[in-house]
Enzyme design. Structure first.
Site, PDB file in Angstrom:
ATOM      1  N   ASN A 297       3.839  -0.707  -2.575  1.00 17.48           N
ATOM      2  CA  ASN A 297       2.493  -0.658  -2.010  1.00 17.48           C
ATOM      3  C   ASN A 297       1.571  -0.003  -3.022  1.00 17.48           C
ATOM      4  O   ASN A 297       1.938   1.006  -3.634  1.00 17.48           O
ATOM      5  CB  ASN A 297       2.482   0.145  -0.703  1.00 17.48           C
ATOM      6  CG  ASN A 297       1.075   0.419  -0.199  1.00 17.48           C
ATOM      7  OD1 ASN A 297       0.392   1.323  -0.675  1.00 17.48           O
ATOM      8  ND2 ASN A 297       0.636  -0.359   0.768  1.00 17.48           N
ATOM      9  N   THR A 323       0.733  -4.915   1.407  1.00 16.62           N
ATOM     10  CA  THR A 323      -0.371  -4.071   1.871  1.00 16.62           C
ATOM     11  C   THR A 323      -0.058  -3.608   3.282  1.00 16.62           C
ATOM     12  O   THR A 323       0.610  -4.311   4.048  1.00 16.62           O
ATOM     13  CB  THR A 323      -1.716  -4.813   1.882  1.00 16.62           C
ATOM     14  OG1 THR A 323      -1.727  -5.770   2.962  1.00 16.62           O
ATOM     15  CG2 THR A 323      -1.962  -5.531   0.564  1.00 16.62           C
ATOM     16  N   GLU A 324      -0.567  -2.438   3.636  1.00 14.94           N
ATOM     17  CA  GLU A 324      -0.336  -1.922   4.983  1.00 14.94           C
ATOM     18  C   GLU A 324      -0.970  -2.802   6.042  1.00 14.94           C
ATOM     19  O   GLU A 324      -0.607  -2.741   7.219  1.00 14.94           O
ATOM     20  CB  GLU A 324      -0.856  -0.491   5.103  1.00 14.94           C
ATOM     21  CG  GLU A 324      -2.332  -0.315   4.878  1.00 14.94           C
ATOM     22  CD  GLU A 324      -2.676  -0.003   3.421  1.00 14.94           C
ATOM     23  OE1 GLU A 324      -3.631   0.749   3.191  1.00 14.94           O
ATOM     24  OE2 GLU A 324      -1.992  -0.523   2.509  1.00 14.94           O
ATOM     25  N   ALA A 325      -1.938  -3.650   5.628  1.00 13.89           N
ATOM     26  CA  ALA A 325      -2.601  -4.542   6.584  1.00 13.89           C
ATOM     27  C   ALA A 325      -1.690  -5.679   7.043  1.00 13.89           C
ATOM     28  O   ALA A 325      -1.998  -6.356   8.022  1.00 13.89           O
ATOM     29  CB  ALA A 325      -3.864  -5.118   5.968  1.00 13.89           C
ATOM     30  N   GLY A 326      -0.575  -5.918   6.313  1.00 10.76           N
ATOM     31  CA  GLY A 326       0.377  -6.926   6.760  1.00 10.76           C
ATOM     32  C   GLY A 326       0.734  -8.002   5.763  1.00 10.76           C
ATOM     33  O   GLY A 326       1.548  -8.873   6.054  1.00 10.76           O
TER      34      GLY A 326
END
Length: 660
Positions: A297, A323-326
Site C-alpha cells: 500500500n 489502495t485502502e479504497a478497494g
C-alpha cells in the site's frame, strides 16, 4: 405492482429530520454523491433546516474548497462529526477546532467496519487498531475538542490482551451512489471507479428504520440488471435520484475514465520518469524495501513516487499495489483519481480491504510523515494548526508487516542539488520534522517495538531505523555531513552507532537495476568455496532479507553450494551491512539450525553492528544453536581454522601421535 422509487433530489432531502445521523459515501474526490450534498445545503440555506445533524463519513469526500462534505459547513447544520478525514472539509474542521461542533477522528477502517456492525445490530466493534495512539482513551479517545465529552472508544481486556471497543452510532440516513438503478432501486456500479461501503451503509440505515437515498447517473428498465451485477439490492433503497452529469463526475478532475472504471483495459506505456530530486531520492530508497511478490500500500505525497520508480526499474510485475479504497493491482491513480487504479485486477468493498489490512495482509506500506520524535512516534493527523485527520493511516501502519515512513527531512523551502553522486543542501527547510514530541500520536513507535514491527524513516539525506532505544541513524547520503546537515536540524539526538552510506545507485541518473536486488539474482555470486581449506564463504554484506521468500532463496543457494562441495563444509558468513526484517530473526535462526544439522561442519559469522550481533545471538540461542557471532572477519576465520585444527588432531591415531 412495484413502487417507482425515482424522485427528485429536493424531494429526497425533504425526508431528513432535525438531529438525524447521516452517513455519506465518497473517497477523496471520487464517487461522491454531489447532487445530494448540494440539495442538503440548498434546503438548509433556504429554510434553516434540518438542524443538528450528525455526519458520519469514512474517508474525506471533497475537494478541500467547498465541494462534497465541504458544503455542510453552515452554522447549525451539523452538531457532530465522526470522520477519519477532516482535511477535505476545512470549514467543518475549523468549526470543530473552535468548539462549535462535537467531533471524533476515528481510523478510516474502523468507521468502514462499524457500518457492518450497525447493519448486524451489534453494539460496536472490537479492534486493536488505535492502541497507544490518540484514539486510545488513555490518550484522548479520538475526541477533537473540549466540547466533545462522550466516550465512544473504550479500552477493554479480553483473555489478557488489550483491545479497543468502538461504539456503533445508529444511522438514520445514508447517501450512497451508483451508476444505474432500475425503478425498484436495484443498483449497479459499471461506470464507478470504486464501490466503497455503499452496501454496508445501506444495510446500516435500513436496519435502523432509516432511509437510503441513492444518487445515480441513469435509470434502466426492470429486469435489465443481471443479478450478479447488482451490488446494492432494491430492498435496501428508499429513494433514487438521477443526477445531472456535472454532479455525477467520476471525480472532480475526471468526467469518466473507462479504464479506471474497469470497463476496458488500456496499454500502459509507462509513467513519466521523475527528475533526480529529493522526491525521487526518497522514492528510490524506499523502493529497496519492496518485497518480491508482495502486497503493498502506498500513501499520498512522497510515497506515490515509488510507483514511478517501480515502473522505471521494471519491477511492477513483481509487486501488487493496493489502495485502502478497494483497488487491487493495476497502476495506482494519483491526483483527483487517488484511490482508484487503471487496469485493476479487482475492486472490493472498502470494509473488506480493511479486513485484509487489519489481519496482516499487507507485506509493506510506505506512508508520509509530518512529524516524528525520538521514540519513533509519527504525526500525520494534526499539525501546523490544522485538523487533518488520520484517514486510513492507523489501520495501515499498525498492521503492515513492514512500514516505511517517507518524506523530506525538513519542510517549507527545502532545496537540494545532486551533483556527481553527492547531495548538497542548497536551502534548508524552515520547519523541522524531527521534533522533541509529536503534537499528536498517529503512530506509536514504542507499540511497534513491542510487536517487533520493522519500521524505517526515509528522507533525502538519511535513513533512520526504529529500535528499542528509539530512532537510530543507519544510513547517510553521500555528501551529507552528519553534524551539519542532520543533527543540527533535529530537536533530539538519535542513536548514532555505525551509519553506512546510502546506496550510491540512488544518486545517479541511470536506472538502479533494482530488479536484481528484488529477485535476488546476485545471490550465487555471493557464495564461494575454498576446496583446499574446505571453507564456504557467504558474503551477505549489504543484502536485505525482506520476506521469507528471500530466506528461501538464500537457503537454496547455500544448499546447492554445499552439495557441490560433496562434504560438510566450514562456513564463514559476512553480515556487515546485512539487514533482516525484524519479524524474521526466528525464521533465520531456524534456517541456520537446518543448515548446521545437514550441511555444515562448523559455522561462524561476523558483523560490525553490535545491535545485529546481539539480535542474532538471541535468536540462535533460543534455537539451541551456538551463535559464534564475531565483530571482525579475522576472528571468524580464526575460529573456523581452530575448529579444523582440532578435528585434524582428533583424526590422527594415538600411535602416530605418540611417535611424533
Amino acid at each position: 405492482m412495484r413502487k417507482n422509487k425515482v424522485i427528485s433530489a429536493d424531494e429526497a432531502i425533504a425526508l431528513i429530520r432535525a438531529n438525524d445521523v447521516v452517513t455519506t459515501t465518497g473517497f477523496v474526490q471520487s464517487c461522491i454523491p454531489e447532487a445530494l450534498h448540494a440539495a442538503l445545503e440548498k434546503r438548509f440555506v433556504e429554510t434553516g433546516s434540518p438542524r443538528g445533524l450528525t455526519l458520519i463519513m469514512t474517508a474525506g469526500a471533497g475537494d478541500s474548497k467547498g465541494l462534497g462534505t465541504g458544503r455542510l459547513h453552515h452554522p447549525g447544520l451539523l452538531s457532530r462529526v465522526i470522520a477519519a478525514n477532516f482535511g477535505r472539509m476545512p470549514k467543518v474542521a475549523k468549526a470543530a477546532q473552535d468548539n462549535l461542533i462535537r467531533g471524533y477522528n476515528l481510523p478510516q477502517g474502523v468507521i468502514s467496519q462499524l457500518y457492518r456492525a450497525c447493519a448486524a445490530g451489534q453494539p460496536g466493534l472490537f479492534s486493536k487498531v488505535g492502541l497507544q495512539t490518540y484514539v486510545d482513551p488513555r490518550h484522548g479517545g479520538a475526541k477533537v475538542n473540549e466540547l466533545t465529552t462522550e466516550d465512544i472508544v473504550k479500552l477493554v481486556e479480553v483473555d489478557g490482551e488489550e483491545w479497543l471497543f468502538y461504539t456503533a452510532t445508529k444511522i438514520d440516513v445514508a447517501f450512497i451512489r451508483a451508476t444505474s438503478a432500475d425503478p425498484s432501486g436495484n443498483l449497479s456500479y459499471e461506470k464507478e471507479a470504486l464501490t466503497l461501503d455503499c452496501l454496508a451503509q445501506a444495510m446500516a440505515a435500513r436496519n435502523n428504520g432509516g432511509i437510503v437515498i441513492a444518487q445515480v447517473e441513469r435509470i434502466v428498465d426492470d429486469g435489465y440488471l443481471l443479478p450478479k451485477d447488482v451490488r446494492v439490492p432494491g430492498i435496501l433503497v428508499d429513494c433514487v435520484v438521477v443526477a445531472e452529469p456535472e454532479m455525477h463526475r467520476m471525480n472532480y478532475g475526471v468526467m469518466h475514465d473507462a479504464a479506471l472504471a474497469g470497463e476496458i483495459r488500456v496499454p500502459v506505456t509507462g509513467i513519466k520518469r521523475m527528475p533526480l530530486n529529493e522526491r525521487k531520492i526518497i522514492a528510490r530508497r524506499a523502493a529497496f524495501e519492496l518485497p518480491p511478490n508482495g502486497v503493498v500500500n502506498l500513501g499520498v505525497g512522497a510515497p506515490e513516487g515509488i510507483s514511478s520508480v517501480a515502473n522505471e526499474e521494471k519491477i511492477t510485475p513483481y509487486i501488487t499495489l493496493t489502495t485502502e479504497a478497494g483497488a487491487v493491482g493495476g497502476v495506482l491513480a494519483s491526483g483527483s483519481s487517488f484511490g482508484a487504479a487503471t487496469n485493476a485486477d479487482c475492486i472490493i468493498d472498502q470494509n473488506q480491504m480493511f479486513d485484509f489490512y487489519d489481519g496482516g495482509g499487507l507485506d509493506m506500506t510506505c506512508l508520509g510523515m509530518a512529524e516524528c520524535d525520538a521514540a519513533g512516534n509519527v504525526n500525520t493527523s494534526k499539525f501546523g494548526g490544522k485538523l487533518n485527520g488520520c484517514g486510513g493511516f492507523i489501520n495501515i501502519s499498525q498492521n503492515a508487516r513492514s512500514v516505511v515512513f517517507a518524506g523530506t527531512f525538513t519542510a517549507g523551502g527545502l532545496e537540494i542539488a545532486v551533483q556527481d553522486g553527492q547531495v548538497r543542501i542548497v536551502s534548508e527547510g524552515k520547519a523541522r520534522k524531527f521534533v522533541t514530541q509529536v503534537q499528536q500520536n498517529t503512530f506509536s513507535g514504542p507499540y511497534a517495538v513491542h510487536r517487533s514491527q520493522p519500521v524505517l524513516y526515509v528522507t533525502e539525506r538519511c535513513v533512520f531505523q526504529l529500535t528499542s532505544e528509539g530512532l537510530e541513524l543507519i544510513e547517510v547520503a553521500p555528501g551529507i555531513d552528519i553534524e551539519r546537515d542532520i543533527l543540527a536540524h533535529m530537536d533530539f539526538s538519535p542513536v548514532v552507532r555505525n551509519p553506512v552510506p546510502m546506496d550510491p545507485r540512488i544518486f545517479r541518473e541511470e536506472p538502479m537495476e533494482l530488479i536484481s536486488d528484488l529477485l535476488n539474482l546476485d545471490l550465487k555470486s555471493r557464495v564461494s568455496y575454498d576446496g583446499e581449506r574446505n571453507i564456504l564463504f557467504v558474503n551477505l554484506e549489504g543484502w536485505y532479507c525482506r520476506v521469507k521468500a528471500d530466506m528461501d532463496d538464500l537457503r537454496m543457494t547455500i544448499v546447492e553450494a554445499c552439495r557441490k562441495a560433496g562434504q560438510r563444509v566450514n562456513t564463514v558468513i559476512n553480515h556487515d551491512g546485512f539487514r533482516l526484517n525484524e519479524n524474521l530473526f526466528d525464521d533465520y535462526a531456524g534456517m541456520v539450525q537446518y543448515l548446521q544439522a545437514n550441511y555444515y561442519a562448523a559455522t561462524t559469522r561476523y558483523a560490525t553492528s553490535a545491535f545485529l550481533r546481539l539480535k542474532m545471538e538471541e535468536a540462535l540461542t533460543r534455537r539451541g544453536v551456538a551463535p559464534h557471532v564475531f565483530e571482525r572477519k579475522e576472528e571468524a576465520q580464526a575460529f573456523v581454522s581452530g575448529t579444523e585444527d582440532k578435528k585434524a588432531r582428533k583424526r590422527i591415531s594415538p600411535a602416530i601421535a605418540s611417535a611424533a
